[in-house]
Design an enzyme around this catalytic site. Sequence first.
Site, short mmCIF file in Angstrom:
data_model
loop_
_atom_site.label_atom_id
_atom_site.label_comp_id
_atom_site.label_asym_id
_atom_site.label_seq_id
_atom_site.Cartn_x
_atom_site.Cartn_y
_atom_site.Cartn_z
N ASP A 39 -8.94 -5.42 -5.42
CA ASP A 39 -8.46 -4.46 -4.42
C ASP A 39 -9.45 -3.32 -4.30
O ASP A 39 -9.66 -2.55 -5.25
CB ASP A 39 -7.07 -3.93 -4.81
N SER B 194 0.86 -1.19 0.00
CA SER B 194 0.00 0.00 0.00
C SER B 194 0.90 1.25 0.00
O SER B 194 1.70 1.41 -0.92
CB SER B 194 -0.96 -0.04 1.19
N HIS C 60 -7.03 -5.92 -0.71
CA HIS C 60 -5.87 -5.09 -0.47
C HIS C 60 -4.78 -5.83 0.33
O HIS C 60 -5.03 -6.29 1.44
CB HIS C 60 -6.33 -3.85 0.29
#
Length: 546
Positions: free
Chosen positions: A408, A191, A446
């Site tokens: 995601d 991320s 994610h």
Amino acid sequence: MEFAVALLSKLIVHLPTFGAPPGNATLRANCLALQSTVAIENTMILDASYLPAPSWATPKLTTLGTCGASAPYSVPLCRVQFHTNTSATSGLSGEMWLPDEWNGRFMGVGNRGLDGCIRYDDLDYMTAQHYATVGTNNGHDGDTVRSFLNNPDSAIDFASRAVHIEAVVGKQLVEAYYARPPAYSYFSGCSTGGRQATQAALKHPDDFDGILAGAPAIDFNHLIFWSGILTRHIGAPDPTSPSFIPLASWKLIGDEVLRQCDALDGIKDGIITEPDACDFRPESLLCSTDTPSKNKFCLTLPQVEALLKIYSPLYGTAGELLYPRFDPGAEKSPLLPYLFGGQFFPLTEEWLKYVVFNDTDYTVQDYGLEQLALIDAVNPGDIASFSGDLSAFRNRGGKFLAYHGRADSIIPSGISKRFYNLIARTHSQATLDAFYRLFLIPGMDHCDIPAPGASAPGAAFRFGQTPNALPPISANANSNSSLGSESAAKSESAPHDILAALVSWVEHGTAPDVIVGTAADGATRAHCRYPMRSVWNAGAGWVCVE
Ligand SMILES: *[C@@H]1O[C@H](CO)[C@@H](O)[C@H](O)[C@H]1NC(C)=O
Ligand SMILES: *[C@@H]1O[C@H](CO)[C@@H](O)[C@H](O)[C@H]1NC(C)=O
Ligand SMILES: *[C@@H]1O[C@H](CO)[C@@H](O)[C@H](O)[C@H]1NC(C)=O
Ligand SMILES: *[C@@H]1O[C@H](CO)[C@@H](O)[C@H](O)[C@H]1NC(C)=O
């Protein structure tokens, strides 16, 4: 966490008997000495403590924010807490964890979201695998960027400098403690950490030999704008907007996405292998009258129009692509409230107020493409992270592994394809196999979250990328091989652990062709490197094709 607990129980039986202090007396003395003997530019060693028995680490000494709770560590280690001035008006806090049993390698870890939190779970995960591991607060404490207001140096730290400093300071601490420099250096993050990883390769190509980047928040200025505009499509921050879609409806929208697109990859399993092939038509959900029926789920015209925007890429006024669309298949994500809970995306609002516009009274009512032009122009700390020139990293022999879940819900996987293609064009190469490989992971949300709703065998989301996604123990076996051991290179089977795969590539030249993910029920699936595709073959299962 399971991993930590397992190691914890394994090590507790080896607790020493009464008498001398527990642990290795030499290492204890070396650790405590670091505080007075180490001189590193602009850096103060706040504390050096030898932690001989697995336990819980309390938060760092300088925590001002909300990073919170104590965290476990699983192996005996020397814990060094430091503070480094990065300019006259900025600085960072960091921790270096130096395990007793060291594999000779250096590891830097990254951050998440806008946080300024040292990620103890990552420090523990990596030190348990015997890496000397460092992490920082990315130049600020807590989960807010309020301290960036009128302080451009904090934005520089956040954009790229903190990771460079962690490499510079961390390597010196390693050498001071073990009396030799690390043989190889790595970075791992997801991320925001994936963006930091990308910045490291672009801006400080000598810092790391191998880089692992998950779901990277690259093309950051466009991402932060897109996240805000997505929430505006459903009327945020006004939950009474006609285009607002209640959270509870998204599961049913997800069912319709699957009805239309699940079988495109040849198998109905709740996983859309190639979301870019899914031309989702939300019109099928349109209510036949203006008032939604009580008995059958349907959407009003403004809601359907909102969905059409959400499932379209973001284009500029000249028709140029600005950012990919929301991943179809991500509708059932546990993270969905962040984007579709009804509020304007909080991270975007913070970033605009405190970093881009320097206006704490900024309201999002007039939010649109004019704001994007300003975001691009300010580009705080040069955070864009969307240049395709990785030649310096490639030329020094660096290896880059990227991964991105294809469902995601926070950072669409299309951005990782787009970045790959940008690098390929910049380098005039059809594929980047020699130094950059991207693995797209169907059914993964994610970083390390399986997309809910897949039928068995489900999403093969575990491949060692984070402590929440451990590969099977047997597959992990060669990941902690000591330096010099050939076991990783000799392993015939495809890697189940992406970090071990990176180490093999850097140290033995064995590049991974596929990464094998493991689902919650233990079933496995080979994930292909882009631009190869994963195709279902009734006889052979999933195979990678050009
Ligand atoms: C303590 O650690 C040092 C350095 O790794 C090692 O050489 C030594 O054998 C260890 N001592 C004991 C008692 O384990
Ligand atoms: C860091 O900066 C502060 C404030 O300017 C200064 O007091 C301090 O001595 C500096 N620390 C180091 C280690 O350079
Ligand atoms: C806000 O401040 C930053 C420096 O902290 C500056 O680069 C930026 O241009 C400012 N934004 C505006 C809109 O003036
Ligand atoms: C991995 O490390 C553990 C703990 O040091 C050790 O017991 C184990 O034998 C190692 N495994 C391999 C395959 O090297």
